[in-house]
Design a protein around this motif. Sequence first.
Motif, short mmCIF file in Angstrom:
data_model
loop_
_atom_site.label_atom_id
_atom_site.label_comp_id
_atom_site.label_asym_id
_atom_site.label_seq_id
_atom_site.Cartn_x
_atom_site.Cartn_y
_atom_site.Cartn_z
N GLY A 110 -5.12 6.62 -2.46
CA GLY A 110 -5.17 8.07 -1.95
C GLY A 110 -6.49 8.58 -2.12
N TYR A 111 -7.54 7.96 -2.64
CA TYR A 111 -8.63 8.77 -2.59
C TYR A 111 -9.55 8.74 -1.32
CZ TYR A 111 -8.20 8.17 -7.80
OH TYR A 111 -7.76 8.20 -9.11
N GLY A 112 -9.40 7.88 -0.65
CA GLY A 112 -9.94 7.85 0.71
C GLY A 112 -9.49 9.29 1.67
N PHE A 113 -8.14 9.20 1.42
CA PHE A 113 -7.51 10.30 2.11
C PHE A 113 -8.06 11.64 1.35
CE2 PHE A 113 -3.87 13.47 2.88
CZ PHE A 113 -3.57 13.23 4.27
N LYS B 36 -11.89 -2.07 10.46
CA LYS B 36 -10.55 -1.66 10.66
C LYS B 36 -10.12 -0.92 9.68
CE LYS B 36 -10.86 -4.09 14.59
NZ LYS B 36 -11.34 -3.30 15.57
N THR B 37 -10.23 -0.85 8.37
CA THR B 37 -9.67 -0.34 7.37
C THR B 37 -10.00 1.51 7.41
OG1 THR B 37 -9.60 -2.11 5.79
CG2 THR B 37 -9.34 0.09 4.89
N SER B 38 -11.29 1.81 7.71
CA SER B 38 -11.81 3.02 7.96
C SER B 38 -11.04 3.65 9.16
CB SER B 38 -13.20 3.05 7.93
OG SER B 38 -13.77 2.79 6.59
N GLN B 39 -10.91 2.76 10.30
CA GLN B 39 -10.35 3.24 11.35
C GLN B 39 -8.90 3.86 11.16
OE1 GLN B 39 -10.99 0.46 14.38
NE2 GLN B 39 -12.91 -0.13 13.85
N ARG B 40 -8.16 2.99 10.55
CA ARG B 40 -6.84 3.52 10.14
C ARG B 40 -6.62 4.44 9.44
NH1 ARG B 40 -6.43 -2.31 10.07
NH2 ARG B 40 -6.65 -2.06 7.83
N ALA C 175 -19.27 14.20 9.44
CA ALA C 175 -19.12 13.80 8.30
C ALA C 175 -19.67 12.45 8.25
CB ALA C 175 -17.37 13.69 8.07
N GLU C 176 -20.19 12.23 7.11
CA GLU C 176 -21.34 10.80 7.15
C GLU C 176 -20.98 10.04 5.72
OE1 GLU C 176 -25.31 12.50 8.65
OE2 GLU C 176 -24.52 13.61 6.97
N ASN C 177 -21.17 8.82 6.07
CA ASN C 177 -21.13 7.57 5.00
C ASN C 177 -19.93 7.65 3.90
OD1 ASN C 177 -24.50 9.15 5.04
ND2 ASN C 177 -23.84 7.24 5.72
N LEU C 178 -18.71 7.71 4.53
CA LEU C 178 -17.67 7.48 3.59
C LEU C 178 -17.56 6.48 2.71
CD1 LEU C 178 -14.70 8.45 2.61
CD2 LEU C 178 -13.82 7.39 4.60
N TYR C 179 -17.43 6.48 1.49
CA TYR C 179 -17.34 5.11 0.62
C TYR C 179 -16.34 5.34 -0.63
CZ TYR C 179 -18.67 1.82 -2.74
OH TYR C 179 -18.76 0.53 -3.72
N VAL C 180 -15.66 4.51 -0.69
CA VAL C 180 -14.98 4.42 -1.95
C VAL C 180 -14.89 2.97 -2.46
CG1 VAL C 180 -12.28 4.64 -3.02
CG2 VAL C 180 -13.35 6.25 -1.31
N ALA D 117 -17.03 11.85 13.03
CA ALA D 117 -17.56 10.74 12.34
C ALA D 117 -17.76 9.62 12.98
CB ALA D 117 -16.56 10.60 11.27
N ARG D 118 -18.49 8.75 12.59
CA ARG D 118 -18.83 7.50 13.21
C ARG D 118 -18.25 6.32 12.32
NH1 ARG D 118 -25.02 8.19 14.82
NH2 ARG D 118 -25.22 10.23 13.87
#
Length: 150
Positions: free
Chosen positions: A98-101, A128-132, A85-90, A121-122
Amino acid sequence: MIKYRRDLDVYQFYSTPNQISYWKEIDEDKLQSAIDLFNKEIKWDRMWNVEDAKKRLKEGRLMAVLEIDDKLRGWYWLNYETQEAENLYVHEDFRNKGYGFGIISYILTAAKLRHLDHVWARVDEWNKTSQRLFERCGFKDVGRIYEPGG
């Protein structure tokens, strides 16, 4: 860079917000506007462009998108072949709603429906926000990835 892995053997399906779907083809103007906003907000030297997005779709990757008020507000890619899974962005105005989830769950559901056994994913060490968020979505930290120049 941290590598996260989500095993799908016991994946629970979640309902997806109506604003999350996928693109079969690229809306160039909408995507370029969203990339421009991304680049104003985040300085990231590996950002892809509209032509890269077209190529990714042609290669068979899934582009999950968050669209609100007829504007692209986020995305997440799934490479079925590598299970990455690549390049998550909100967009910053739509975070913590809740959109990230939701967009991660959309990708995980697509992977499960394709009978993948896991998704990985990387995540940058500073993010830290994405890690959580990944941990909340059931991903496990499985170690560090050392990339050239990183």
